[in-house]
Design a protein around this motif. Structure first.
Motif, PDB file in Angstrom:
ATOM      1  N   THR A   1     -12.180  30.688 -24.128  1.00  0.00           N
ATOM      2  CA  THR A   1     -11.834  32.035 -24.551  1.00  0.00           C
ATOM      3  C   THR A   1     -11.333  32.804 -23.343  1.00  0.00           C
ATOM      4  O   THR A   1     -11.684  32.475 -22.202  1.00  0.00           O
ATOM      5  CB  THR A   1     -13.062  32.726 -25.187  1.00  0.00           C
ATOM      6  N   LEU A   2     -10.515  33.809 -23.568  1.00  0.00           N
ATOM      7  CA  LEU A   2      -9.965  34.577 -22.460  1.00  0.00           C
ATOM      8  C   LEU A   2     -11.078  35.137 -21.580  1.00  0.00           C
ATOM      9  O   LEU A   2     -12.094  35.624 -22.077  1.00  0.00           O
ATOM     10  CB  LEU A   2      -9.097  35.716 -22.992  1.00  0.00           C
TER      11      LEU A   2
ATOM     12  N   ALA B 116     -15.778  38.897 -28.058  1.00  0.00           N
ATOM     13  CA  ALA B 116     -15.807  37.446 -28.270  1.00  0.00           C
ATOM     14  C   ALA B 116     -16.866  36.787 -27.393  1.00  0.00           C
ATOM     15  O   ALA B 116     -17.659  35.963 -27.873  1.00  0.00           O
ATOM     16  CB  ALA B 116     -14.431  36.845 -27.986  1.00  0.00           C
ATOM     17  N   ARG B 117     -16.917  37.159 -26.109  1.00  0.00           N
ATOM     18  CA  ARG B 117     -17.902  36.555 -25.216  1.00  0.00           C
ATOM     19  C   ARG B 117     -19.328  36.904 -25.672  1.00  0.00           C
ATOM     20  O   ARG B 117     -20.236  36.071 -25.620  1.00  0.00           O
ATOM     21  CB  ARG B 117     -17.681  37.022 -23.771  1.00  0.00           C
ATOM     22  N   ARG B 118     -19.528  38.131 -26.114  1.00  0.00           N
ATOM     23  CA  ARG B 118     -20.861  38.524 -26.591  1.00  0.00           C
ATOM     24  C   ARG B 118     -21.243  37.742 -27.837  1.00  0.00           C
ATOM     25  O   ARG B 118     -22.400  37.332 -27.998  1.00  0.00           O
ATOM     26  CB  ARG B 118     -20.904  40.032 -26.867  1.00  0.00           C
TER      27      ARG B 118
ATOM     28  N   GLY C 227     -12.992  31.969 -15.017  1.00  0.00           N
ATOM     29  CA  GLY C 227     -11.777  32.139 -14.228  1.00  0.00           C
ATOM     30  C   GLY C 227     -10.957  30.868 -14.149  1.00  0.00           C
ATOM     31  O   GLY C 227     -10.285  30.619 -13.154  1.00  0.00           O
ATOM     32  N   PHE C 228     -11.005  30.066 -15.215  1.00  0.00           N
ATOM     33  CA  PHE C 228     -10.370  28.748 -15.182  1.00  0.00           C
ATOM     34  C   PHE C 228      -8.910  28.846 -15.600  1.00  0.00           C
ATOM     35  O   PHE C 228      -8.579  29.441 -16.625  1.00  0.00           O
ATOM     36  CB  PHE C 228     -11.111  27.784 -16.110  1.00  0.00           C
ATOM     37  N   ASP C 229      -8.052  28.254 -14.792  1.00  0.00           N
ATOM     38  CA  ASP C 229      -6.616  28.231 -15.062  1.00  0.00           C
ATOM     39  C   ASP C 229      -6.231  26.879 -15.640  1.00  0.00           C
ATOM     40  O   ASP C 229      -6.297  25.853 -14.943  1.00  0.00           O
ATOM     41  CB  ASP C 229      -5.819  28.492 -13.776  1.00  0.00           C
TER      42      ASP C 229
ATOM     43  N   PRO D 279      -3.194  33.232 -18.578  1.00  0.00           N
ATOM     44  CA  PRO D 279      -4.341  33.989 -18.073  1.00  0.00           C
ATOM     45  C   PRO D 279      -5.549  33.096 -17.840  1.00  0.00           C
ATOM     46  O   PRO D 279      -5.608  31.975 -18.351  1.00  0.00           O
ATOM     47  CB  PRO D 279      -4.616  34.994 -19.206  1.00  0.00           C
ATOM     48  N   PRO D 280      -6.523  33.579 -17.066  1.00  0.00           N
ATOM     49  CA  PRO D 280      -7.738  32.789 -16.842  1.00  0.00           C
ATOM     50  C   PRO D 280      -8.596  32.719 -18.092  1.00  0.00           C
ATOM     51  O   PRO D 280      -8.640  33.657 -18.895  1.00  0.00           O
ATOM     52  CB  PRO D 280      -8.459  33.540 -15.718  1.00  0.00           C
ATOM     53  N   TYR D 281      -9.296  31.604 -18.239  1.00  0.00           N
ATOM     54  CA  TYR D 281     -10.152  31.370 -19.384  1.00  0.00           C
ATOM     55  C   TYR D 281     -11.584  31.106 -18.935  1.00  0.00           C
ATOM     56  O   TYR D 281     -11.829  30.672 -17.799  1.00  0.00           O
ATOM     57  CB  TYR D 281      -9.677  30.162 -20.196  1.00  0.00           C
ATOM     58  N   ALA D 282     -12.504  31.365 -19.824  1.00  0.00           N
ATOM     59  CA  ALA D 282     -13.883  30.896 -19.691  1.00  0.00           C
ATOM     60  C   ALA D 282     -14.077  29.757 -20.670  1.00  0.00           C
ATOM     61  O   ALA D 282     -13.657  29.851 -21.819  1.00  0.00           O
ATOM     62  CB  ALA D 282     -14.869  32.020 -19.987  1.00  0.00           C
TER      63      ALA D 282
END
Length: 200
Positions: free
Chosen positions: A147-148, A156-158, A171-173, A179-182
């Motif tokens: 997810t972003l 979304a993260r919550r 911060g994964f590319d 954009p960075p993702y988790a």
């Protein structure tokens, strides 16, 4: 006005709805328009992946000012080697935590490829309903998704944390830019839902 109803659909019904599904994706994610044909191709390919499962949130008919009947969707499949996302994330997990860590999360995963709710329908629990129904009854050991990562406190993260998912990568590319993702993961069945202040 009745809320959209959740409906599980097979791969053929998913492909038939791909245009309105992409409209929801575009409204939720706001990608550059020139990326949508490629996303269409990717989603169509995913429908042939092993143990594919999809749900849509649909209204019985289109209403003025509310767009089409599809108001949200989610789908996933059994993750395995040879799939692009699986291989990229596996290598990253090996690099950050070792082979045993990567195998713990990706030896037997249900990979949630997409989960999106039209912005006009967000904040009503539709995303939670889609996620819960999508994962219900799956026999894989873990569930994983990306997810972003623009806002660690995003709805979304919550939502994902509220059902027991944790950050595996931040911060994964992904290769190819963007954009960075988790990358997040949890064990199945999902943990009992803990209501946050809001959900997507």
């Amino acid at each position: 006005m009745r809320e959209p109803k959740l409906r599980e659909i097979d791969d053929r019904a998913f492909l038939r709805r791909l245009h309105p599904i992409l409209q929801v994706y575009a409204a939720a994610m706001r990608p550059p328009p020139d990326q949508l044909p490629g996303r269409h191709t990717i989603m169509a390919r995913h429908a042939a992946y092993p143990r594919f499962r999809a749900l849509v949130a649909e209204r019985a008919r289109s209403l003025p000012g509310l767009g089409g009947t599809v108001r949200g969707f989610a789908y996933g499949f059994h993750g395995e080697r040879g799939q692009w996302w699986h291989d990229v994330v596996f290598q990253a997990l090996v690099a950050t935590g070792g082979a045993e860590h990567a195998a713990h999360w990706l030896a037997d995963p249900f990979e949630v490829a997409e989960l999106h709710v039209h912005p006009e329908e967000q904040g009503r629990g539709l995303g939670r309903g889609l996620l819960t129904a999508l994962c219900e009854g799956r026999t894989e050991r873990t569930v994983v998704l990306s997810t972003l990562d623009l806002d660690p406190g995003s709805p979304a993260r919550r939502l994902y944390r509220s059902v027991g998912m944790v950050d595996l990568l931040t911060g994964f590319d992904f290769p190819g830019g963007g954009p960075p993702y988790a990358v997040m993961g949890g064990t199945l069945p999902l943990a009992p839902y803990r209501s946050p202040s809001s959900s997507p």
